[in-house]
Design an enzyme around this catalytic site. Sequence first.
Site, PDB file in Angstrom:
ATOM      1  N   GLY A  14       0.832  -1.209   0.000  1.00 54.46           N
ATOM      2  CA  GLY A  14       0.000   0.000   0.000  1.00 54.46           C
ATOM      3  C   GLY A  14       0.862   1.253   0.000  1.00 54.46           C
ATOM      4  N   ARG A  28      19.904  10.307  -3.022  1.00 56.88           N
ATOM      5  CA  ARG A  28      20.921  11.352  -2.791  1.00 56.88           C
ATOM      6  C   ARG A  28      21.981  10.915  -1.781  1.00 56.88           C
ATOM      7  NH1 ARG A  28      17.553  17.021  -3.658  1.00 56.88           N
ATOM      8  NH2 ARG A  28      17.184  16.592  -5.882  1.00 56.88           N
ATOM      9  N   GLY A 105       5.298  -1.874   3.807  1.00 54.34           N
ATOM     10  CA  GLY A 105       4.813  -2.338   5.101  1.00 54.34           C
ATOM     11  C   GLY A 105       5.303  -3.740   5.428  1.00 54.34           C
ATOM     12  N   ASP A 106       4.644  -4.388   6.369  1.00 55.53           N
ATOM     13  CA  ASP A 106       5.138  -5.696   6.839  1.00 55.53           C
ATOM     14  C   ASP A 106       5.091  -6.767   5.753  1.00 55.53           C
ATOM     15  OD1 ASP A 106       2.380  -5.741   6.916  1.00 55.53           O
ATOM     16  OD2 ASP A 106       2.231  -6.724   8.869  1.00 55.53           O
ATOM     17  N   THR A 129       3.913   2.911   5.842  1.00 57.45           N
ATOM     18  CA  THR A 129       2.494   2.538   5.757  1.00 57.45           C
ATOM     19  C   THR A 129       1.714   3.448   6.686  1.00 57.45           C
ATOM     20  OG1 THR A 129       0.858   0.921   6.526  1.00 57.45           O
ATOM     21  CG2 THR A 129       3.074   0.608   7.335  1.00 57.45           C
ATOM     22  N   ASP A 133       1.789  -0.333  11.553  1.00 56.82           N
ATOM     23  CA  ASP A 133       1.715  -1.653  12.178  1.00 56.82           C
ATOM     24  C   ASP A 133       2.973  -2.494  11.983  1.00 56.82           C
ATOM     25  OD1 ASP A 133       1.400  -1.956   9.469  1.00 56.82           O
ATOM     26  OD2 ASP A 133      -0.319  -3.308   9.584  1.00 56.82           O
ATOM     27  N   ARG A 175      -6.388  -1.354   8.576  1.00 58.95           N
ATOM     28  CA  ARG A 175      -6.543  -2.810   8.391  1.00 58.95           C
ATOM     29  C   ARG A 175      -6.936  -3.456   9.719  1.00 58.95           C
ATOM     30  NH1 ARG A 175      -1.776  -4.810   4.471  1.00 58.95           N
ATOM     31  NH2 ARG A 175      -0.457  -3.868   6.021  1.00 58.95           N
TER      32      ARG A 175
HETATM   33  P1  ADP Z   1       2.309  -3.987   2.752  1.00 59.87           P
HETATM   34  O1  ADP Z   1       3.758  -4.022   2.417  1.00 59.87           O
HETATM   35  O2  ADP Z   1       1.709  -2.623   2.627  1.00 59.87           O
HETATM   36  O3  ADP Z   1       2.014  -4.679   4.059  1.00 59.87           O
HETATM   37  P2  ADP Z   1       1.239  -6.344   1.298  1.00 59.87           P
HETATM   38  O4  ADP Z   1       0.943  -7.125   2.532  1.00 59.87           O
HETATM   39  O5  ADP Z   1       0.227  -6.357   0.223  1.00 59.87           O
HETATM   40  O6  ADP Z   1       1.542  -4.796   1.590  1.00 59.87           O
HETATM   41  O7  ADP Z   1       2.608  -6.896   0.708  1.00 59.87           O
HETATM   42  C1  ADP Z   1       3.168  -6.319  -0.443  1.00 59.87           C
HETATM   43  C2  ADP Z   1       3.646  -7.385  -1.401  1.00 59.87           C
HETATM   44  O8  ADP Z   1       4.729  -8.102  -0.780  1.00 59.87           O
HETATM   45  C3  ADP Z   1       2.629  -8.469  -1.762  1.00 59.87           C
HETATM   46  O9  ADP Z   1       1.807  -8.063  -2.828  1.00 59.87           O
HETATM   47  C4  ADP Z   1       3.526  -9.625  -2.166  1.00 59.87           C
HETATM   48  O10 ADP Z   1       3.985  -9.451  -3.486  1.00 59.87           O
HETATM   49  C5  ADP Z   1       4.717  -9.464  -1.231  1.00 59.87           C
HETATM   50  N1  ADP Z   1       4.616 -10.380  -0.080  1.00 59.87           N
HETATM   51  C6  ADP Z   1       3.842 -10.267   1.014  1.00 59.87           C
HETATM   52  N2  ADP Z   1       3.995 -11.323   1.837  1.00 59.87           N
HETATM   53  C7  ADP Z   1       4.895 -12.141   1.242  1.00 59.87           C
HETATM   54  C8  ADP Z   1       5.481 -13.420   1.565  1.00 59.87           C
HETATM   55  N3  ADP Z   1       5.188 -14.060   2.691  1.00 59.87           N
HETATM   56  N4  ADP Z   1       6.373 -13.951   0.689  1.00 59.87           N
HETATM   57  C9  ADP Z   1       6.703 -13.315  -0.446  1.00 59.87           C
HETATM   58  N5  ADP Z   1       6.178 -12.125  -0.799  1.00 59.87           N
HETATM   59  C10 ADP Z   1       5.291 -11.541   0.003  1.00 59.87           C
END
Ligand code: ADP
Length: 323
Positions: A14, A28, A105-106, A129, A133, A175
């Site tokens: 996100g 930079r 994010g996570d 994010t 979180d 979320r």
């Molecule tokens: P955010 O980083 O905002 O928490 P998401 O949870 O959608 O967003 O994660 C971003 C992207 O990171 C996902 O669309 C996926 O491509 C990748 N991702 C998330 N979890 C995993 C995982 N366990 N293994 C590999 N790639 C992951």
Amino acid sequence: MTQTRTIGVVTTGGDAPGMNAAIRAVTRVAYSKGLQVIGFERGWEGLINNNFRRLTPRSVGGIIQLGGTILHTARCPEFKTPEGIRKAANTVNEHNMCGLVVIGGDGSFRGALELSKNSHAKMVGIPATIDNDVYGTDETIGFDTAVNTAVAEIDKIRDTAISHERIFIVEVMGRQRGFLAITVGITVGAEIIIVPENKCELDQVIETLKRNASKGKKAGIVVAAEGCGKISDLAKQIEEETDSEVRLTILGYVQRGGSPTARSRLLASLFAEKAVELLEEGSGNYAVGLQNGKIACIPLEESCNGKKRLDPKMLALADMLSI
Ligand code: ADP
């Protein structure tokens, strides 16, 4: 002659206001230290498809004040497959990158951890994010901007709530977590704050609103986190069980956009500096963050496995302030 070392940067998951400030600062700081930078487009998709552009101190000019991300971002299901990871690792190797800065994010951090197991390059995560979180940092890039956006909107809603003596339920993002809701709730002076970590019963909400009405407090703001279930049902139930008129406002995506606040820009710049320093010294697989006012880092794996706690003192304070 020694070859110039290259690092990559990517924004994934996100979006959050301040991602651009982070891209700018990564570029930079890296150039100041003699490193080259390539930016991957549309999150992990860019790594899978080798879709990139060279970033230079000049090409990242004029973006510090912009919301969103100039590199674009996307969710990428393919990256969760072994084939997707393999393609991304090939791209990392092809560019002979010594490191990759992952701004997200996570979920993005989990992706970075998987990629680190399949490539020689070091990963560093920069937490960005609006949900705040991510484990290992007191604050993420974008959180402060989202809080301020929500507060500005809810202050306006408060005006009309008072004029009409209505109860407004305002749903904010976050979320499954209540960091945004509790911070926004306290700072708008909400009468009730509902977060997923501390689900309050409908009876309690009704009782509080009735008690407030009997004290002459007929208008009210209820801030509810999106992760608390169907807020429209809650609005209906409150209207049925109190004498109040109830309105529901879902703030939605306005919280994800807008010009980043000074605080989000500063955090972005400080996190980026730390991330590039780590990669320059050959350290990697870390998540940078803010801990007790200082820029710090923890292993990426620890950040991925940890669960950030909502401070119960914040909930207690919210209760005291809403009497
Ligand atoms: P955010 O980083 O905002 O928490 P998401 O949870 O959608 O967003 O994660 C971003 C992207 O990171 C996902 O669309 C996926 O491509 C990748 N991702 C998330 N979890 C995993 C995982 N366990 N293994 C590999 N790639 C992951």
